[in-house]
Design a protein around this motif. Sequence first.
Motif, PDB file in Angstrom:
ATOM      1  N   VAL A  48       0.794  -1.007  -0.011  1.00  0.00           N
ATOM      2  CA  VAL A  48      -0.125  -0.171  -0.120  1.00  0.00           C
ATOM      3  C   VAL A  48       0.786   1.306   0.107  1.00  0.00           C
ATOM      4  N   VAL A  49       1.997   1.371   0.811  1.00  0.00           N
ATOM      5  CA  VAL A  49       2.697   2.531   1.057  1.00  0.00           C
ATOM      6  C   VAL A  49       3.974   2.736   0.197  1.00  0.00           C
ATOM      7  N   GLY A  50       4.424   1.325  -0.198  1.00  0.00           N
ATOM      8  CA  GLY A  50       5.826   1.256  -0.882  1.00  0.00           C
ATOM      9  C   GLY A  50       6.909   1.278   0.173  1.00  0.00           C
ATOM     10  N   GLY A  51       7.914   1.753  -0.018  1.00  0.00           N
ATOM     11  CA  GLY A  51       9.306   1.707   0.547  1.00  0.00           C
ATOM     12  C   GLY A  51      10.042   0.316   0.627  1.00  0.00           C
ATOM     13  N   VAL A  52      11.064   0.383   1.433  1.00  0.00           N
ATOM     14  CA  VAL A  52      11.972  -0.641   1.505  1.00  0.00           C
ATOM     15  C   VAL A  52      12.123  -0.884   3.284  1.00  0.00           C
ATOM     16  N   VAL A  53      12.037  -2.417   3.430  1.00  0.00           N
ATOM     17  CA  VAL A  53      11.851  -2.983   4.828  1.00  0.00           C
ATOM     18  C   VAL A  53      13.246  -2.839   5.159  1.00  0.00           C
ATOM     19  N   HIS A  54      13.461  -2.606   6.617  1.00  0.00           N
ATOM     20  CA  HIS A  54      14.645  -2.684   7.244  1.00  0.00           C
ATOM     21  C   HIS A  54      14.537  -3.748   8.277  1.00  0.00           C
ATOM     22  N   VAL A  55      15.380  -4.893   8.258  1.00  0.00           N
ATOM     23  CA  VAL A  55      15.163  -5.842   9.136  1.00  0.00           C
ATOM     24  C   VAL A  55      16.370  -6.027   9.999  1.00  0.00           C
ATOM     25  N   GLU A  56      16.337  -5.906  11.115  1.00  0.00           N
ATOM     26  CA  GLU A  56      17.522  -6.131  11.991  1.00  0.00           C
ATOM     27  C   GLU A  56      17.962  -7.625  12.052  1.00  0.00           C
ATOM     28  N   LEU A  57      19.015  -8.010  11.923  1.00  0.00           N
ATOM     29  CA  LEU A  57      19.314  -9.242  11.971  1.00  0.00           C
ATOM     30  C   LEU A  57      20.535  -9.845  13.154  1.00  0.00           C
ATOM     31  N   SER A  58      20.534 -11.258  13.196  1.00  0.00           N
ATOM     32  CA  SER A  58      21.809 -11.589  13.822  1.00  0.00           C
ATOM     33  C   SER A  58      22.959 -11.862  12.906  1.00  0.00           C
ATOM     34  N   GLU A  59      24.319 -12.096  13.584  1.00  0.00           N
ATOM     35  CA  GLU A  59      25.180 -12.412  12.381  1.00  0.00           C
ATOM     36  C   GLU A  59      24.949 -13.331  11.667  1.00  0.00           C
ATOM     37  N   ASP A  60      24.719 -14.579  12.164  1.00  0.00           N
ATOM     38  CA  ASP A  60      24.274 -15.802  11.321  1.00  0.00           C
ATOM     39  C   ASP A  60      23.255 -15.706  10.320  1.00  0.00           C
ATOM     40  N   GLN A  61      22.264 -14.735  10.383  1.00  0.00           N
ATOM     41  CA  GLN A  61      21.167 -14.625   9.568  1.00  0.00           C
ATOM     42  C   GLN A  61      21.740 -13.928   8.148  1.00  0.00           C
ATOM     43  N   VAL A  62      22.690 -13.087   8.204  1.00  0.00           N
ATOM     44  CA  VAL A  62      23.077 -12.137   7.026  1.00  0.00           C
ATOM     45  C   VAL A  62      23.272 -13.252   5.916  1.00  0.00           C
ATOM     46  N   PRO A  63      24.063 -14.202   5.902  1.00  0.00           N
ATOM     47  CA  PRO A  63      24.267 -14.862   4.826  1.00  0.00           C
ATOM     48  C   PRO A  63      22.977 -15.931   4.372  1.00  0.00           C
ATOM     49  N   GLU A  64      22.153 -16.042   5.356  1.00  0.00           N
ATOM     50  CA  GLU A  64      20.904 -16.739   5.188  1.00  0.00           C
ATOM     51  C   GLU A  64      19.931 -15.865   4.249  1.00  0.00           C
ATOM     52  N   VAL A  65      19.872 -14.723   4.527  1.00  0.00           N
ATOM     53  CA  VAL A  65      18.968 -13.934   3.773  1.00  0.00           C
ATOM     54  C   VAL A  65      19.597 -13.162   2.363  1.00  0.00           C
ATOM     55  N   ALA A  66      20.592 -12.902   2.292  1.00  0.00           N
ATOM     56  CA  ALA A  66      21.308 -12.386   1.282  1.00  0.00           C
ATOM     57  C   ALA A  66      21.064 -12.862  -0.091  1.00  0.00           C
ATOM     58  N   GLY A  67      20.842 -14.265  -0.180  1.00  0.00           N
ATOM     59  CA  GLY A  67      20.413 -14.752  -1.456  1.00  0.00           C
ATOM     60  C   GLY A  67      19.232 -14.745  -1.764  1.00  0.00           C
ATOM     61  N   LEU A  68      18.217 -14.215  -1.151  1.00  0.00           N
ATOM     62  CA  LEU A  68      16.741 -14.368  -1.198  1.00  0.00           C
ATOM     63  C   LEU A  68      16.167 -13.339  -2.247  1.00  0.00           C
ATOM     64  N   PRO A  69      15.149 -13.876  -2.708  1.00  0.00           N
ATOM     65  CA  PRO A  69      14.643 -12.469  -3.707  1.00  0.00           C
ATOM     66  C   PRO A  69      14.136 -11.264  -3.057  1.00  0.00           C
ATOM     67  N   GLY A  70      14.312 -10.370  -3.679  1.00  0.00           N
ATOM     68  CA  GLY A  70      13.913  -8.991  -3.139  1.00  0.00           C
ATOM     69  C   GLY A  70      14.775  -8.478  -2.244  1.00  0.00           C
ATOM     70  N   VAL A  71      15.903  -8.855  -1.815  1.00  0.00           N
ATOM     71  CA  VAL A  71      16.906  -8.401  -0.993  1.00  0.00           C
ATOM     72  C   VAL A  71      17.480  -7.069  -1.800  1.00  0.00           C
ATOM     73  N   VAL A  72      17.498  -5.997  -1.416  1.00  0.00           N
ATOM     74  CA  VAL A  72      18.224  -4.761  -1.906  1.00  0.00           C
ATOM     75  C   VAL A  72      19.454  -4.785  -1.412  1.00  0.00           C
ATOM     76  N   ALA A  73      19.703  -4.973  -0.130  1.00  0.00           N
ATOM     77  CA  ALA A  73      21.016  -4.728   0.404  1.00  0.00           C
ATOM     78  C   ALA A  73      21.204  -5.568   1.875  1.00  0.00           C
ATOM     79  N   THR A  74      22.424  -5.920   2.187  1.00  0.00           N
ATOM     80  CA  THR A  74      22.722  -6.545   3.580  1.00  0.00           C
ATOM     81  C   THR A  74      23.830  -5.724   3.936  1.00  0.00           C
ATOM     82  N   MET A  75      24.076  -5.675   5.458  1.00  0.00           N
ATOM     83  CA  MET A  75      25.169  -4.804   5.883  1.00  0.00           C
ATOM     84  C   MET A  75      25.488  -5.520   7.317  1.00  0.00           C
TER      85      MET A  75
END
Length: 179
Positions: free
Chosen positions: A125-152
């Motif tokens: 409805v509103v658009g935007g980019v979601v910001h999701v805080e992660l644990s260190e071990d989750q970064v590689p898990e989500v990095a390859g998922l569709p729709g990821v704009v960036a990880t840090m």
Amino acid sequence: MSGPVLVIELAKAVPCEAVRRLRGLLARCSARFEEKRVGEYDLNINAECLGIPDTGSVDGRRPVQVSLMGPGIGDEATFEAEHDEVDLEPFIGFTPTHAVHVVAFCNRPIDHVVTVLLTAAVMEVVGGVVHVELSEDQVPEVAGLPGVVATMTHPWPAAYGSAVFLRAWARQPGFRLLK
């Protein structure tokens, strides 16, 4: 007990028509709907409205708050405090001027799924980019998922993405948001 929180970063204020559509979406998905101010809603989300069979509660209702924030809408001080540490433009392509918080008030596994799927619906409805805080071990898990704009990883582990990303992540085995 507090549950997970997701933040939708926005490049501009949410237009009045989109706020009206958001109000309608939230009212349709809620057994209890209270508008505290324009853009701030206390809800009891019906998990089944999001396609989630809720076997963990008596009535299938999950307490959630959805709150638009930024200049001209409310919670300006909170928005400013949350956006003074990192320049997000290199990560997401814009500097946020507004945001939407989706806050669950319970912390069971169903609340994590409700938070993600409700956030994805709000983003439609509103658009935007979601910001999701992660644990260190989750970064590689989500990095390859569709729709990821960036990880840090610095100054904290996080992912930024679309509603597609949220829905893909929710389907992963062992899915769980940070609190």
